[in-house]
Write a protein that holds these residues in place. Structure first.
Motif, PDB file in Angstrom:
ATOM      1  N   GLU A  82       7.026   7.507  -6.401  1.00 37.21           N
ATOM      2  CA  GLU A  82       6.625   8.425  -7.471  1.00 37.21           C
ATOM      3  C   GLU A  82       7.233   9.817  -7.311  1.00 37.21           C
ATOM      4  O   GLU A  82       7.404  10.543  -8.286  1.00 37.21           O
ATOM      5  N   ASN A  83       7.597  10.199  -6.080  1.00 43.57           N
ATOM      6  CA  ASN A  83       8.208  11.513  -5.846  1.00 43.57           C
ATOM      7  C   ASN A  83       9.714  11.505  -6.091  1.00 43.57           C
ATOM      8  O   ASN A  83      10.393  12.496  -5.850  1.00 43.57           O
ATOM      9  N   GLY A  84      10.264  10.363  -6.549  1.00 44.56           N
ATOM     10  CA  GLY A  84      11.695  10.250  -6.818  1.00 44.56           C
ATOM     11  C   GLY A  84      12.508   9.776  -5.626  1.00 44.56           C
ATOM     12  O   GLY A  84      13.658   9.389  -5.765  1.00 44.56           O
ATOM     13  N   ARG A  85      11.924   9.824  -4.438  1.00 44.45           N
ATOM     14  CA  ARG A  85      12.601   9.303  -3.252  1.00 44.45           C
ATOM     15  C   ARG A  85      12.475   7.790  -3.249  1.00 44.45           C
ATOM     16  O   ARG A  85      11.863   7.205  -4.128  1.00 44.45           O
ATOM     17  N   ARG A  86      13.015   7.163  -2.211  1.00 46.39           N
ATOM     18  CA  ARG A  86      12.981   5.703  -2.156  1.00 46.39           C
ATOM     19  C   ARG A  86      12.492   5.228  -0.795  1.00 46.39           C
ATOM     20  O   ARG A  86      12.813   5.831   0.223  1.00 46.39           O
ATOM     21  N   ILE A  87      11.726   4.158  -0.806  1.00 44.97           N
ATOM     22  CA  ILE A  87      11.334   3.471   0.422  1.00 44.97           C
ATOM     23  C   ILE A  87      12.397   2.388   0.641  1.00 44.97           C
ATOM     24  O   ILE A  87      12.732   1.642  -0.280  1.00 44.97           O
ATOM     25  N   ALA A  88      12.952   2.364   1.838  1.00 44.29           N
ATOM     26  CA  ALA A  88      14.040   1.425   2.142  1.00 44.29           C
ATOM     27  C   ALA A  88      13.540  -0.016   2.133  1.00 44.29           C
ATOM     28  O   ALA A  88      12.341  -0.288   2.155  1.00 44.29           O
ATOM     29  N   ASP A  92       0.819  -1.217   0.000  1.00 42.40           N
ATOM     30  CA  ASP A  92       0.000   0.000   0.000  1.00 42.40           C
ATOM     31  C   ASP A  92       0.853   1.267   0.000  1.00 42.40           C
ATOM     32  O   ASP A  92       0.309   2.365  -0.154  1.00 42.40           O
ATOM     33  N   PHE A  93       2.158   1.141   0.188  1.00 45.14           N
ATOM     34  CA  PHE A  93       3.033   2.301   0.339  1.00 45.14           C
ATOM     35  C   PHE A  93       4.056   2.443  -0.786  1.00 45.14           C
ATOM     36  O   PHE A  93       4.976   3.250  -0.688  1.00 45.14           O
ATOM     37  N   VAL A  94       3.906   1.642  -1.818  1.00 46.17           N
ATOM     38  CA  VAL A  94       4.788   1.726  -2.990  1.00 46.17           C
ATOM     39  C   VAL A  94       3.926   2.047  -4.216  1.00 46.17           C
ATOM     40  O   VAL A  94       2.713   1.836  -4.188  1.00 46.17           O
ATOM     41  N   PRO A  95       4.530   2.541  -5.293  1.00 48.90           N
ATOM     42  CA  PRO A  95       3.750   2.799  -6.507  1.00 48.90           C
ATOM     43  C   PRO A  95       3.071   1.528  -7.012  1.00 48.90           C
ATOM     44  O   PRO A  95       3.562   0.415  -6.798  1.00 48.90           O
ATOM     45  N   GLU A  96       1.945   1.694  -7.680  1.00 50.33           N
ATOM     46  CA  GLU A  96       1.182   0.550  -8.170  1.00 50.33           C
ATOM     47  C   GLU A  96       2.036  -0.403  -9.001  1.00 50.33           C
ATOM     48  O   GLU A  96       1.927  -1.622  -8.874  1.00 50.33           O
ATOM     49  N   ALA A  97       2.922   0.137  -9.830  1.00 43.22           N
ATOM     50  CA  ALA A  97       3.772  -0.706 -10.680  1.00 43.22           C
ATOM     51  C   ALA A  97       4.755  -1.558  -9.874  1.00 43.22           C
ATOM     52  O   ALA A  97       5.259  -2.557 -10.369  1.00 43.22           O
ATOM     53  N   ALA A  98       5.018  -1.181  -8.618  1.00 40.79           N
ATOM     54  CA  ALA A  98       5.982  -1.911  -7.788  1.00 40.79           C
ATOM     55  C   ALA A  98       5.317  -2.824  -6.768  1.00 40.79           C
ATOM     56  O   ALA A  98       6.005  -3.467  -5.979  1.00 40.79           O
ATOM     57  N   GLY A 145       8.312  10.233   2.261  1.00 43.82           N
ATOM     58  CA  GLY A 145       7.193  10.327   1.329  1.00 43.82           C
ATOM     59  C   GLY A 145       6.368   9.079   1.156  1.00 43.82           C
ATOM     60  O   GLY A 145       5.318   9.104   0.529  1.00 43.82           O
ATOM     61  N   SER A 146       6.797   7.960   1.750  1.00 42.79           N
ATOM     62  CA  SER A 146       6.019   6.734   1.578  1.00 42.79           C
ATOM     63  C   SER A 146       4.880   6.627   2.586  1.00 42.79           C
ATOM     64  O   SER A 146       3.844   6.040   2.294  1.00 42.79           O
TER      65      SER A 146
END
Length: 183
Positions: A46-52, A27-33, A78-79
């Protein structure tokens, strides 16, 4: 994720495993991921940052040892994942962006626990001021290109960080030290 990433890396605290099992990371990553949400790698948002990677969040929770009376400030990249993981474990959670963390706060709140969703080069004064005296901080720390999980406490106006373990953590460039000359 729990059995193959957290437990095998020494993250075995039941409250951590329960939260990691309860909060759906997809639920916290882009739909494609979403199909790779539980991969042991950072995922670009989607904001260019990364979720660890999930291990980072498990280790953060384990080191934080949240208490039901903790007031928590999360510096979120941002996640929204880390704030959701900690939400039911503490009294209150406030969320700010990295940009807000490096600017002077108008609020007088002093938090007992600060969690930073990323690796930083230093704890800037505006963020340190938000931490109560004796308050705890858990963050990633970046030194010489290597990221480590770190924990610390505030004493007077200083926050000292103790690096604990090398782990891949996305860098938050807002916390970079200004370039300077050294020998």
């Amino acid at each position: 994720m729990v059995d193959s990433q957290l437990r095998t890396s020494g993250v075995n605290e039941e409250f951590v495993l329960n939260r990691m099992n309860t909060v759906p990371r997809e639920d916290f990553v882009p739909e494609a991921a979403r199909g790779t949400a539980y991969i042991d790698r950072a995922i670009t948002l989607e904001n260019g940052r990364r979720i660890a990677a999930p291990l980072f969040y498990g280790m953060v929770l384990a080191e934080a040892q949240p208490k039901l009376d903790d007031t928590v400030l999360v510096v979120d990249a941002g996640s929204g994942y880390l704030p959701e993981l900690i939400r039911t474990l503490v009294a209150s959670v406030d969320v700010i962006s990295p940009n807000e963390a490096i600017t002077k706060s108008r609020k007088k709140s002093a938090y007992s626990l600060v969690l930073v969703d990323g690796a930083i080069e230093h704890v800037p004064a505006p963020l340190a001021k938000r931490l109560a005296d004796g308050g705890r901080i858990v963050t990633g720390v970046l030194k010489n290109g290597v990221t480590r999980l770190a924990t610390g406490r505030k004493s007077a106006s200083d926050v000292a960080l103790l690096p604990l373990a090398e782990i891949g953590i996305p860098r938050l460039s807002e916390f970079d030290k200004a370039a300077s000359w050294s020998f």
